[in-house]
Scaffold this active site. Structure first.
Site, PDB file in Angstrom:
ATOM      1  N   ASP A 410      57.565  31.588  46.990  1.00  0.00           N
ATOM      2  CA  ASP A 410      58.389  30.102  46.653  1.00  0.00           C
ATOM      3  C   ASP A 410      57.721  29.809  45.288  1.00  0.00           C
ATOM      4  O   ASP A 410      56.865  29.130  45.115  1.00  0.00           O
ATOM      5  CB  ASP A 410      59.255  29.082  47.457  1.00  0.00           C
ATOM      6  CG  ASP A 410      60.257  28.491  46.952  1.00  0.00           C
ATOM      7  OD1 ASP A 410      60.355  28.411  45.322  1.00  0.00           O
ATOM      8  OD2 ASP A 410      60.853  27.332  47.111  1.00  0.00           O
ATOM      9  N   HIS A 411      58.635  30.673  44.443  1.00  0.00           N
ATOM     10  CA  HIS A 411      57.483  30.471  42.623  1.00  0.00           C
ATOM     11  C   HIS A 411      57.682  29.407  42.167  1.00  0.00           C
ATOM     12  O   HIS A 411      56.992  28.607  41.389  1.00  0.00           O
ATOM     13  CB  HIS A 411      58.152  31.279  41.791  1.00  0.00           C
ATOM     14  CG  HIS A 411      56.963  31.970  40.787  1.00  0.00           C
ATOM     15  ND1 HIS A 411      56.090  31.303  40.320  1.00  0.00           N
ATOM     16  CD2 HIS A 411      57.203  32.954  41.087  1.00  0.00           C
ATOM     17  CE1 HIS A 411      55.020  32.184  40.223  1.00  0.00           C
ATOM     18  NE2 HIS A 411      55.697  33.197  40.139  1.00  0.00           N
ATOM     19  N   ARG A 412      58.455  27.982  43.548  1.00  0.00           N
ATOM     20  CA  ARG A 412      58.648  27.251  42.039  1.00  0.00           C
ATOM     21  C   ARG A 412      57.490  25.952  42.987  1.00  0.00           C
ATOM     22  O   ARG A 412      57.156  24.902  42.310  1.00  0.00           O
ATOM     23  CB  ARG A 412      59.923  26.324  43.614  1.00  0.00           C
ATOM     24  CG  ARG A 412      61.601  26.696  43.176  1.00  0.00           C
ATOM     25  CD  ARG A 412      62.623  26.193  43.507  1.00  0.00           C
ATOM     26  NE  ARG A 412      62.413  26.382  45.100  1.00  0.00           N
ATOM     27  CZ  ARG A 412      63.757  25.971  45.598  1.00  0.00           C
ATOM     28  NH1 ARG A 412      64.225  25.479  45.222  1.00  0.00           N
ATOM     29  NH2 ARG A 412      63.131  26.676  47.212  1.00  0.00           N
TER      30      ARG A 412
END
Length: 440
Positions: A410-412
């Site tokens: 998850d790039h968040r």
């Protein structure tokens, strides 16, 4: 005089809102004891035998095998007690609950006022007249006659949040659950403006499907997987990186462990141990995103899920506190959960609460994959097949055991540097297992 009590489908925990009747374990007219299993149901998580908290004679069953029932719908009615000559104590004993718990459902003792009702007129909620089971028909989303004051009852906070994020007023929706409870399907139907599933199913096959095709219902495990994967794709901005690694030394280390006596160590257990060591160095990937609070929640523990294909479909059992287990303990727990999955004995607790997932898709004979993250987790490590390949080793070309590793994240929760660092550490441990000695 016997008292007829209605037993409803209990809350099976973990936000499950419905279950499918797989097999009835009792017939109408059978005598059942307190806590005797009366029906086997399949939820989106597992197969569960549901015990009845009352002892007596079964007077009615609601639903045929294959029917889906929402939580709170009637399952059976039981005539509790005995003729008047049996004495008042018999009635009181039959109406008492067992006190046992089924995944969040407690069969506590009946209220005192129920035990006092013997020859008097029974309470309307306790006595039921059974003619034929009446299916619950969802109501189209619309405006009820009067808007309720205060919070509107919903099946879970996730449903309330889904409505809030889409600027949907819950008071404008008529819930299809028990006593008007608003389910996730009600909110989704309101967002789509489509009719509920039960009404759309009335379309004739000729008008809804091309000739020569067939429709397979998305329900049970398949339906749960579809919902979860769709939600993951919808909510998580994922990215994937991968690397090839020389697994020759890891395979030799495992062979040496198993040659020394004692329980055999599985390859999956060694990979799990590498995962927990890597997550200790890169805790950003052992996390989840709280959208409501706009926060990343990092976990101190590692509950490691692993993908397993069973006859019922894809399941992800969870090894609790994997970070605190050695290779032998991981091997034993992975074997236990795998066997339970094949036999259909996994409980909802076995299938929930994961913080990171290990996906060994190499068992299917493939090298690489870009898997979908197991929502609400933040990352998944994929492992391809280990096969002999040409590899430059110590400056010379040699045939080595090579594996492809991939990380979907998850790039968040992190940037590429963190994800790359995690994957590189995993690859280093695969190529040089002695690296793990630093963290043992």
């Amino acid at each position: 005089m016997a008292q007829v009590l209605e037993f409803k489908l209990p809350d099976l925990g973990e936000g499950l809102t419905e279950a499918e009747i797989v097999r009835w374990l009792v017939q109408v007219g059978d005598v059942v004891a307190v806590d005797q299993p009366v029906v086997e149901v399949e939820t989106a998580k597992a197969m569960v035998e549901v015990p009845c908290p009352y002892g007596g004679v079964v007077t009615a069953r609601f639903g045929e095998e294959g029917t889906e029932l929402p939580v709170g719908a009637p399952l059976i009615t039981v005539a509790v007690g005995a003729p008047a000559s049996g004495g008042p104590e018999v009635l009181a004993k039959g109406a008492e609950g067992s006190g046992n718990v089924l995944v969040g459902y407690g069969t506590s003792e009946a209220p005192a006022r129920r035990r006092r009702i013997r020859s008097a007129r029974p309470e309307p909620a306790a006595s039921v007249t059974v003619a034929a089971p009446v299916p619950t028909v969802p109501v189209l989303p619309g405006v009820p006659a009067g808007k309720p004051d205060g919070p509107v009852p919903v099946i879970s906070p996730l449903v309330r949040r889904l409505a809030r994020e889409n600027n949907l007023d819950l008071r404008e929706i008529t819930g299809s659950g028990p006593e008007g409870l608003i389910l996730r399907a009600d909110v989704e139907n309101a967002l789509r403006g489509a009719a509920p599933r039960d009404q759309t199913a009335q379309l004739s096959p000729a008008s809804s499907a091309p000739s020569g095709s067939r429709r397979v219902p998305l329900k049970g495990v398949r339906g749960a997987v579809a919902d979860k994967l769709s939600r993951s794709r919808r909510e998580i901005p994922d990215a994937t990186c991968w690397v090839d690694a020389d697994a020759t030394e890891l395979m030799r280390a495992r062979a040496a462990m198993n040659a020394s006596g004692g329980p055999k160590i599985s390859l999956l257990a060694l990979l799990a141990r590498i995962c927990t060591a890597a997550l200790a160095r890169f805790p950003e990937l052992n996390s989840t995103v709280d959208l409501a609070a706009r926060e990343v929640v990092q976990f101190d523990h590692v509950h490691l899920g692993f993908a397993a294909q069973t006859e019922r479909g894809l399941v992800v059992p969870v090894v609790r506190d994997a970070h605190a287990r050695d290779a032998e303990a991981l091997t034993a727990e992975l074997a236990r959960l795998t066997e339970a999955g094949r036999d259909g004995r996994l409980t909802p607790a076995d299938l929930t609460g994961g913080t990171f997932t290990l996906n060994n898709y190499g068992v299917f004979g493939v090298d690489g994959s870009t898997p979908i993250i197991n929502h609400p987790e933040a990352a998944m490590l994929g492992v391809g097949r280990i096969i002999p390949k040409p590899w430059v080793h110590e400056g010379e070309l040699a045939v080595r055991q090579v594996v492809q590793l991939s990380l979907t994240f998850d790039h968040r929760v992190c940037d590429g540097g963190t994800a790359g660092g995690f994957l590189r550490y995993v690859a280093d441990c695969v190529e040089q297992p002695a690296v793990l000695l630093r963290t043992l």
